[in-house]
Design a protein around this motif. Structure first.
Motif, PDB file in Angstrom:
ATOM      1  N   LYS A  47       0.822  -1.207   0.000  1.00 16.88           N
ATOM      2  CA  LYS A  47       0.000   0.000   0.000  1.00 16.88           C
ATOM      3  C   LYS A  47       0.856   1.257   0.000  1.00 16.88           C
ATOM      4  O   LYS A  47       1.727   1.438   0.854  1.00 16.88           O
ATOM      5  CB  LYS A  47      -0.915  -0.010   1.223  1.00 16.88           C
ATOM      6  CG  LYS A  47      -1.981   1.079   1.219  1.00 16.88           C
ATOM      7  CD  LYS A  47      -2.897   0.912   2.422  1.00 16.88           C
ATOM      8  CE  LYS A  47      -4.006   1.961   2.437  1.00 16.88           C
ATOM      9  NZ  LYS A  47      -4.903   1.776   3.616  1.00 16.88           N
ATOM     10  N   VAL A  49       1.257   5.550   0.067  1.00 16.49           N
ATOM     11  CA  VAL A  49       0.679   6.591   0.916  1.00 16.49           C
ATOM     12  C   VAL A  49      -0.555   7.250   0.294  1.00 16.49           C
ATOM     13  O   VAL A  49      -1.323   7.903   0.995  1.00 16.49           O
ATOM     14  CB  VAL A  49       1.728   7.675   1.256  1.00 16.49           C
ATOM     15  CG1 VAL A  49       2.760   7.144   2.232  1.00 16.49           C
ATOM     16  CG2 VAL A  49       2.400   8.213  -0.013  1.00 16.49           C
ATOM     17  N   THR A 113       3.853   5.081  11.725  1.00 13.02           N
ATOM     18  CA  THR A 113       2.519   4.662  11.322  1.00 13.02           C
ATOM     19  C   THR A 113       2.263   5.054   9.868  1.00 13.02           C
ATOM     20  O   THR A 113       2.948   5.915   9.303  1.00 13.02           O
ATOM     21  CB  THR A 113       1.436   5.326  12.184  1.00 13.02           C
ATOM     22  OG1 THR A 113       1.486   6.749  11.978  1.00 13.02           O
ATOM     23  CG2 THR A 113       1.632   5.012  13.670  1.00 13.02           C
ATOM     24  N   TYR A 114       1.259   4.436   9.287  1.00 11.42           N
ATOM     25  CA  TYR A 114       0.875   4.743   7.910  1.00 11.42           C
ATOM     26  C   TYR A 114       0.486   6.216   7.778  1.00 11.42           C
ATOM     27  O   TYR A 114       0.864   6.895   6.805  1.00 11.42           O
ATOM     28  CB  TYR A 114      -0.276   3.838   7.487  1.00 11.42           C
ATOM     29  CG  TYR A 114      -0.782   4.095   6.090  1.00 11.42           C
ATOM     30  CD1 TYR A 114      -0.012   3.742   4.977  1.00 11.42           C
ATOM     31  CD2 TYR A 114      -2.030   4.667   5.874  1.00 11.42           C
ATOM     32  CE1 TYR A 114      -0.478   3.977   3.682  1.00 11.42           C
ATOM     33  CE2 TYR A 114      -2.496   4.897   4.590  1.00 11.42           C
ATOM     34  CZ  TYR A 114      -1.723   4.547   3.497  1.00 11.42           C
ATOM     35  OH  TYR A 114      -2.187   4.774   2.227  1.00 11.42           O
ATOM     36  N   GLN A 118       2.193   9.176   5.450  1.00 11.77           N
ATOM     37  CA  GLN A 118       1.497  10.088   4.540  1.00 11.77           C
ATOM     38  C   GLN A 118       1.933  11.530   4.769  1.00 11.77           C
ATOM     39  O   GLN A 118       2.153  12.280   3.807  1.00 11.77           O
ATOM     40  CB  GLN A 118      -0.016   9.950   4.734  1.00 11.77           C
ATOM     41  CG  GLN A 118      -0.575   8.614   4.262  1.00 11.77           C
ATOM     42  CD  GLN A 118      -2.062   8.489   4.545  1.00 11.77           C
ATOM     43  OE1 GLN A 118      -2.508   8.675   5.680  1.00 11.77           O
ATOM     44  NE2 GLN A 118      -2.834   8.185   3.512  1.00 11.77           N
ATOM     45  N   TYR A 132       4.016   0.733   2.576  1.00 16.13           N
ATOM     46  CA  TYR A 132       3.847   0.283   3.961  1.00 16.13           C
ATOM     47  C   TYR A 132       4.039  -1.232   4.029  1.00 16.13           C
ATOM     48  O   TYR A 132       3.301  -1.998   3.408  1.00 16.13           O
ATOM     49  CB  TYR A 132       2.438   0.666   4.400  1.00 16.13           C
ATOM     50  CG  TYR A 132       2.101   0.463   5.858  1.00 16.13           C
ATOM     51  CD1 TYR A 132       2.836   1.072   6.863  1.00 16.13           C
ATOM     52  CD2 TYR A 132       0.989  -0.300   6.216  1.00 16.13           C
ATOM     53  CE1 TYR A 132       2.486   0.919   8.191  1.00 16.13           C
ATOM     54  CE2 TYR A 132       0.639  -0.457   7.545  1.00 16.13           C
ATOM     55  CZ  TYR A 132       1.382   0.153   8.534  1.00 16.13           C
ATOM     56  OH  TYR A 132       1.028   0.002   9.844  1.00 16.13           O
TER      57      TYR A 132
END
Length: 210
Positions: A47, A49, A113-114, A118, A132
């Protein structure tokens, strides 16, 4: 004597079982700590951002890839961000796009963290995917142990072959002090149809947090 003979029989049986078990386990246990030069690198679907899923197979026209395991937090990774941006700006159009992957588990390193990835990508205006890897553990398949940790791949007969592993250059702490651009040199050699001269260097950075 009979007791002693019986004891020896039991001892031999136990030793034999242990040896056999060890041998059997050694056949099934992993024998590699990741890729070496000349190995075929696995593709992945991770995945980005922006919410999209990215794989190497998406890049139909690429000649290869600059896969860099990096993160939000490590001082060495932060010091490399502008260099990574510059690498993509220079080599994406020549067929070697940057694919950045964050291997850190946010449960261990809360600043990775994701959502914070971002923010980082927006703040730095990353011009490449920032993926990620908290669940898929692609870093383990590659053998990445540091952030940053570089794997230069080249497409050969439909396979992504590892051509260089290690550091971006010889001074991860200070871009102004760089004397040897290991990664850029390797890419230039591949573009010229030559074999990579320096195939491996030591990746300097923070340990992957898992």
């Amino acid at each position: 004597m009979k007791k002693r003979a019986a004891y020896l029989v039991v001892l031999v049986a136990i030793v034999g079982t242990v040896v056999f078990s060890s041998f059997k386990n050694s056949e099934t246990a992993p024998i590699s700590n990741g890729y070496t030069i000349g190995d075929e690198a696995t593709d992945f679907k991770l995945k980005d951002v922006d919410g999209s899923m990215v794989s190497l197979a998406d890049y139909k026209d690429a000649k290869g890839f600059i896969v860099i395991f990096t993160c939000n937090t490590c001082p060495f990774a932060v010091a490399s961000e502008d260099r990574i941006i510059a690498l993509d700006e220079k080599y994406n159009s020549k067929g070697y796009p940057v694919i950045a992957i964050n291997p850190n588990d946010p449960k261990v390193q809360p600043d990775d963290t994701y959502e914070l990835m971002q923010e980082k990508a927006e703040e730095k205006e990353f011009n490449f995917p920032y993926l990620y890897d908290a669940k898929d553990k692609i870093y383990a398949a590659y053998g990445a142990t540091k952030t940053p940790h570089v794997y230069l791949l080249q497409k050969e007969n439909g396979k992504n072959i590892v051509k260089y592993i290690g550091a971006i250059d010889d001074n991860v702490r200070d871009a102004a002090g760089v004397k040897e651009q290991f990664l850029a040199n390797a890419i230039e050699e591949l573009l010229a149809g030559k074999e990579v001269t320096v195939k491996e260097t030591k990746a300097i950075g923070c340990s992957v947090k898992v």
